[in-house]
Design an enzyme around this catalytic site. Structure first.
Site, PDB file in Angstrom:
ATOM      1  N   LEU A 191      16.293  -7.073  -0.934  1.00 60.79           N
ATOM      2  CA  LEU A 191      16.361  -5.645  -1.246  1.00 60.79           C
ATOM      3  C   LEU A 191      14.965  -5.232  -1.734  1.00 60.79           C
ATOM      4  O   LEU A 191      14.657  -5.315  -2.920  1.00 60.79           O
ATOM      5  CB  LEU A 191      17.421  -5.370  -2.312  1.00 60.79           C
ATOM      6  CG  LEU A 191      17.666  -3.911  -2.666  1.00 60.79           C
ATOM      7  CD1 LEU A 191      18.359  -3.186  -1.511  1.00 60.79           C
ATOM      8  CD2 LEU A 191      18.495  -3.774  -3.935  1.00 60.79           C
ATOM      9  N   ALA A 192      14.125  -4.821  -0.765  1.00 64.74           N
ATOM     10  CA  ALA A 192      12.742  -4.475  -1.110  1.00 64.74           C
ATOM     11  C   ALA A 192      12.709  -3.118  -1.796  1.00 64.74           C
ATOM     12  O   ALA A 192      13.297  -2.156  -1.301  1.00 64.74           O
ATOM     13  CB  ALA A 192      11.885  -4.446   0.158  1.00 64.74           C
ATOM     14  N   HIS A 193      12.035  -3.044  -2.946  1.00 62.42           N
ATOM     15  CA  HIS A 193      11.934  -1.770  -3.646  1.00 62.42           C
ATOM     16  C   HIS A 193      10.864  -1.848  -4.723  1.00 62.42           C
ATOM     17  O   HIS A 193      10.453  -2.929  -5.129  1.00 62.42           O
ATOM     18  CB  HIS A 193      13.274  -1.378  -4.275  1.00 62.42           C
ATOM     19  CG  HIS A 193      13.773  -2.342  -5.320  1.00 62.42           C
ATOM     20  ND1 HIS A 193      14.228  -3.604  -5.007  1.00 62.42           N
ATOM     21  CD2 HIS A 193      13.868  -2.245  -6.662  1.00 62.42           C
ATOM     22  CE1 HIS A 193      14.604  -4.226  -6.120  1.00 62.42           C
ATOM     23  NE2 HIS A 193      14.390  -3.426  -7.152  1.00 62.42           N
ATOM     24  N   SER A 194      10.419  -0.682  -5.169  1.00 66.21           N
ATOM     25  CA  SER A 194       9.568  -0.609  -6.343  1.00 66.21           C
ATOM     26  C   SER A 194      10.157   0.478  -7.235  1.00 66.21           C
ATOM     27  O   SER A 194      11.268   0.946  -6.984  1.00 66.21           O
ATOM     28  CB  SER A 194       8.123  -0.308  -5.954  1.00 66.21           C
ATOM     29  OG  SER A 194       7.306  -0.336  -7.117  1.00 66.21           O
ATOM     30  N   LEU A 239      14.449   0.199  -0.323  1.00 68.51           N
ATOM     31  CA  LEU A 239      15.071   1.207  -1.188  1.00 68.51           C
ATOM     32  C   LEU A 239      13.979   2.001  -1.890  1.00 68.51           C
ATOM     33  O   LEU A 239      13.079   1.434  -2.493  1.00 68.51           O
ATOM     34  CB  LEU A 239      15.972   0.520  -2.227  1.00 68.51           C
ATOM     35  CG  LEU A 239      16.450   1.370  -3.408  1.00 68.51           C
ATOM     36  CD1 LEU A 239      17.421   2.446  -2.948  1.00 68.51           C
ATOM     37  CD2 LEU A 239      17.093   0.493  -4.474  1.00 68.51           C
TER      38      LEU A 239
END
Lengths: 94, 154
Positions: free
Chosen positions: B67-70, B105
């Site tokens: 779940l790639a996000h910053s 995300l």
């Protein structure tokens, strides 16, 4: 009221998914009214952990959390209700 | 902010069968998909990669799933998701390796997307629904399934 803290790096993604699945587990155990679940990012988790009985966190972040008074439980698969339940249930001591 | 999952995931944000050569490229594909759908600028892609460099591969939250996000930032134009399946599994250095699905995300506020995350969590944890999503052969089909699954959730 007991409190469970779910922790991730940013507080917007993984900790929310873990919070959601933890609430599902608590509903299954009939404990959702007695226990509060809160999500936090790693930056605010140390402070938030002061009032939490249990902290759920991933392996990568547990070192950065450091020493806290709460019981810290490492969760590997944030989507596995079985893993969350089997690790959490013994700590609930109802 | 979209109310359901499919609203946050337009077809432009879906890439099926990508072939990145490492985890940075895998996150870049997910970031490019967010940018293509108008959710983010390229800077957000760099922020997602920096998050893993800083905090480790904790974004690989379950076997095979990143779940790639910053964090919310000016590089997020609106809340959005992207969905990238990988033809070849990629190592992120996580106990949940190798990764075959990267979900990007982007959020504008820390609590503004709770309902969407809740329905996403429900779908990702449902093996039967995930099997159907893995078999989706077009972005349109994937969105159709997600719309149905998020309506049937809770």
């Amino acid at each position: 009221m007991k409190k469970i803290l779910t922790v991730c790096g940013m507080g917007i993604g993984t900790s929310l998914i873990l919070k959601n699945n933890t609430e599902k587990v608590l509903r299954g155990l009939g404990q959702d009214r007695e226990i509060d679940v809160e999500a936090a990012d790693i930056g605010t988790a140390r402070g938030a952990a002061r009032t939490a009985d249990v902290v759920l966190i991933s392996q990568e972040l547990v070192e950065q959390l450091g020493d806290v008074h709460s019981k810290v439980i490492v969760i590997n698969n944030f989507l596995s209700l079985d893993e969350i339940k089997s690790k959490l249930e013994p700590e609930l001591e109802l | 902010m979209g109310d359901n999952l499919a609203d946050m995931l337009p077809e432009e944000a879906i890439t099926l069968g990508a072939r990145p050569s490492d985890w940075r490229e895998a996150i870049t594909v997910a970031g490019d998909a967010l940018t293509a759908s108008g959710a983010t600028t390229d800077e957000y892609t760099r922020e997602m990669i920096a998050a893993v460099e800083e905090l480790g591969p904790y974004i690989v939250i379950a076997p095979g799933l990143a779940l790639a996000h910053s964090r919310p930032s000016p590089s997020v134009l609106r809340a959005g998701l992207s969905w990238v399946t990988l033809s070849e599994p990629i190592e992120f250095g996580s106990p949940n390796d190798p990764v075959t699905l990267v979900i990007g995300l982007a959020a504008t506020a820390q609590d503004g997307h709770l309902e969407v995350m809740s329905s996403l969590a429900g779908i990702l944890a449902d093996e039967d629904q995930m099997t159907q999503l893995e078999d989706a052969d077009s972005p349109a089909r994937l969105r159709e399934l997600l719309t149905r699954f998020s309506a049937s959730g809770d």
